[in-house]
Scaffold this motif. Structure first.
Motif, PDB file in Angstrom:
ATOM      1  N   MET A 186       0.827  -1.196   0.000  1.00  0.00           N
ATOM      2  CA  MET A 186       0.000   0.000   0.000  1.00  0.00           C
ATOM      3  C   MET A 186       0.871   1.259   0.000  1.00  0.00           C
ATOM      4  SD  MET A 186      -1.565   2.600   2.292  1.00  0.00           S
ATOM      5  CE  MET A 186      -0.521   2.102   3.565  1.00  0.00           C
ATOM      6  N   ALA A 187       1.939   1.256   0.782  1.00  0.00           N
ATOM      7  CA  ALA A 187       2.831   2.421   0.841  1.00  0.00           C
ATOM      8  C   ALA A 187       3.541   2.618  -0.498  1.00  0.00           C
ATOM      9  CB  ALA A 187       3.855   2.249   1.961  1.00  0.00           C
ATOM     10  N   ARG A 188       3.980   1.532  -1.120  1.00  0.00           N
ATOM     11  CA  ARG A 188       4.635   1.650  -2.438  1.00  0.00           C
ATOM     12  C   ARG A 188       3.671   2.171  -3.496  1.00  0.00           C
ATOM     13  NH1 ARG A 188       8.277  -3.831  -2.370  1.00  0.00           N
ATOM     14  NH2 ARG A 188       9.936  -2.970  -1.075  1.00  0.00           N
ATOM     15  N   LEU A 189       2.432   1.686  -3.462  1.00  0.00           N
ATOM     16  CA  LEU A 189       1.430   2.162  -4.413  1.00  0.00           C
ATOM     17  C   LEU A 189       1.145   3.647  -4.195  1.00  0.00           C
ATOM     18  CD1 LEU A 189      -0.688   1.602  -6.622  1.00  0.00           C
ATOM     19  CD2 LEU A 189      -2.282   1.000  -4.783  1.00  0.00           C
ATOM     20  N   LYS A 195       4.547  14.994   2.076  1.00  0.00           N
ATOM     21  CA  LYS A 195       3.793  13.744   2.178  1.00  0.00           C
ATOM     22  C   LYS A 195       4.574  12.598   1.538  1.00  0.00           C
ATOM     23  CE  LYS A 195      -0.789  14.035   1.670  1.00  0.00           C
ATOM     24  NZ  LYS A 195      -2.065  14.370   0.979  1.00  0.00           N
ATOM     25  N   ARG A 196       5.217  12.855   0.417  1.00  0.00           N
ATOM     26  CA  ARG A 196       6.010  11.829  -0.260  1.00  0.00           C
ATOM     27  C   ARG A 196       7.179  11.382   0.615  1.00  0.00           C
ATOM     28  NH1 ARG A 196      10.244  12.704  -4.762  1.00  0.00           N
ATOM     29  NH2 ARG A 196      10.599  14.272  -3.219  1.00  0.00           N
ATOM     30  N   ILE A 197       7.821  12.331   1.281  1.00  0.00           N
ATOM     31  CA  ILE A 197       8.937  12.000   2.172  1.00  0.00           C
ATOM     32  C   ILE A 197       8.451  11.113   3.318  1.00  0.00           C
ATOM     33  CG2 ILE A 197      10.521  13.000   3.871  1.00  0.00           C
ATOM     34  CD1 ILE A 197      10.809  15.381   1.871  1.00  0.00           C
ATOM     35  N   ARG A 198       7.281  11.414   3.869  1.00  0.00           N
ATOM     36  CA  ARG A 198       6.731  10.582   4.947  1.00  0.00           C
ATOM     37  C   ARG A 198       6.420   9.176   4.452  1.00  0.00           C
ATOM     38  NH1 ARG A 198       3.590  15.455   6.289  1.00  0.00           N
ATOM     39  NH2 ARG A 198       4.718  16.472   7.973  1.00  0.00           N
ATOM     40  N   LEU A 199       5.864   9.089   3.253  1.00  0.00           N
ATOM     41  CA  LEU A 199       5.581   7.760   2.686  1.00  0.00           C
ATOM     42  C   LEU A 199       6.865   6.975   2.465  1.00  0.00           C
ATOM     43  CD1 LEU A 199       2.740   8.415   0.102  1.00  0.00           C
ATOM     44  CD2 LEU A 199       2.691   6.801   1.996  1.00  0.00           C
ATOM     45  N   LEU A 214       3.067   5.815  -2.810  1.00  0.00           N
ATOM     46  CA  LEU A 214       4.278   6.561  -3.165  1.00  0.00           C
ATOM     47  C   LEU A 214       4.379   6.737  -4.678  1.00  0.00           C
ATOM     48  CD1 LEU A 214       6.814   7.889  -2.063  1.00  0.00           C
ATOM     49  CD2 LEU A 214       7.926   5.676  -2.118  1.00  0.00           C
ATOM     50  N   ALA A 215       4.075   5.686  -5.423  1.00  0.00           N
ATOM     51  CA  ALA A 215       4.108   5.795  -6.883  1.00  0.00           C
ATOM     52  C   ALA A 215       3.056   6.781  -7.381  1.00  0.00           C
ATOM     53  CB  ALA A 215       3.890   4.416  -7.508  1.00  0.00           C
ATOM     54  N   GLN A 216       1.855   6.725  -6.794  1.00  0.00           N
ATOM     55  CA  GLN A 216       0.803   7.660  -7.192  1.00  0.00           C
ATOM     56  C   GLN A 216       1.174   9.094  -6.840  1.00  0.00           C
ATOM     57  OE1 GLN A 216      -2.651   6.083  -5.233  1.00  0.00           O
ATOM     58  NE2 GLN A 216      -3.161   4.721  -6.936  1.00  0.00           N
ATOM     59  N   MET A 217       1.742   9.301  -5.657  1.00  0.00           N
ATOM     60  CA  MET A 217       2.132  10.641  -5.234  1.00  0.00           C
ATOM     61  C   MET A 217       3.226  11.186  -6.142  1.00  0.00           C
ATOM     62  SD  MET A 217       1.652  13.116  -3.016  1.00  0.00           S
ATOM     63  CE  MET A 217       0.711  12.294  -1.765  1.00  0.00           C
ATOM     64  N   SER A 218       4.196  10.360  -6.486  1.00  0.00           N
ATOM     65  CA  SER A 218       5.268  10.801  -7.376  1.00  0.00           C
ATOM     66  C   SER A 218       4.725  11.138  -8.757  1.00  0.00           C
ATOM     67  CB  SER A 218       6.345   9.728  -7.486  1.00  0.00           C
ATOM     68  OG  SER A 218       6.969   9.543  -6.238  1.00  0.00           O
ATOM     69  N   ALA A 219       3.757  10.369  -9.241  1.00  0.00           N
ATOM     70  CA  ALA A 219       3.149  10.653 -10.548  1.00  0.00           C
ATOM     71  C   ALA A 219       2.378  11.963 -10.511  1.00  0.00           C
ATOM     72  CB  ALA A 219       2.236   9.513 -10.959  1.00  0.00           C
ATOM     73  N   LYS A 220       1.649  12.210  -9.431  1.00  0.00           N
ATOM     74  CA  LYS A 220       0.890  13.459  -9.314  1.00  0.00           C
ATOM     75  C   LYS A 220       1.822  14.653  -9.236  1.00  0.00           C
ATOM     76  CE  LYS A 220      -3.095  11.423  -7.009  1.00  0.00           C
ATOM     77  NZ  LYS A 220      -3.816  11.307  -5.741  1.00  0.00           N
ATOM     78  N   ILE A 221       2.880  14.528  -8.455  1.00  0.00           N
ATOM     79  CA  ILE A 221       3.839  15.632  -8.347  1.00  0.00           C
ATOM     80  C   ILE A 221       4.477  15.881  -9.702  1.00  0.00           C
ATOM     81  CG2 ILE A 221       6.041  16.336  -7.326  1.00  0.00           C
ATOM     82  CD1 ILE A 221       5.167  14.878  -4.772  1.00  0.00           C
TER      83      ILE A 221
END
Length: 164
Positions: free
Chosen positions: A70-73, A138-142, A75-82
């Motif tokens: 869940m954290a990897r997913l 948020k990405r750093i926390r993930l 993180l991938a979504q957050m990186s894509a949005k950023i």
């Protein structure tokens, strides 16, 4: 009346001056001693990280793996949005704020005479900057959460180098 307004503004600026000077002094001191402060912070955080990892190790392996996925997913979504919002330039730094300041200070003597598109662009860049700053935090926390889960799983499987 104008004289009293100017005097009031001058007193206001003088009242702000100590706080501004202190802020810049603390910023300069932090930049000067960043290595020592980073080492000190890491030394302070290590026992807490060990405690969290030991607590995570007590959880079932299936739960840890599910949380890690869940954290990897996320993180991938957050990186894509950023990446979508910043065009792949995740670390714009203070560039949007500097552009906004340039737009505003270019017309400092007549802010209301400034074209509407520049007002919207300047304000939008500031809002955009803070939104991306929050998203990066948020990405750093993930990333931290995912790495703690990975370490707990590695220790649980016996391949971790750290001793309990």
């Amino acid at each position: 009346m104008i004289t009293w307004a100017q005097i009031g503004f001058a007193v206001f600026l003088l009242a702000l001056l100590p706080g501004i000077a202190r802020s810049y002094g603390v910023l300069g001191w932090s930049l000067w001693r960043w290595r020592a402060e980073q080492v000190s912070q890491l030394d302070h955080d290590m026992p807490l990280f060990r405690t969290i990892i030991m607590w995570l190790r007590e959880r079932p392996t299936a739960t840890l793996e599910e949380h890690q996925r869940m954290a990897r997913l996320a993180l991938a979504q957050m990186s894509a949005k950023i990446g979508m919002f910043t065009g792949g330039l995740e670390r714009l730094g203070v560039l949007p704020v500097l552009v906004s300041a340039w737009l505003f200070f270019r017309h400092w003597n007549d802010l209301l005479g400034m074209p509407a598109w520049q007002l919207i662009l300047g304000f939008g860049l500031i809002v955009f900057y803070f939104a991306m700053m929050v998203a990066n935090l948020k990405r750093i926390r993930l990333e931290l959460y995912e790495s703690l889960l990975s370490e707990a799983l590695a220790m649980k499987s016996g391949s971790g180098a750290a001793a309990p």
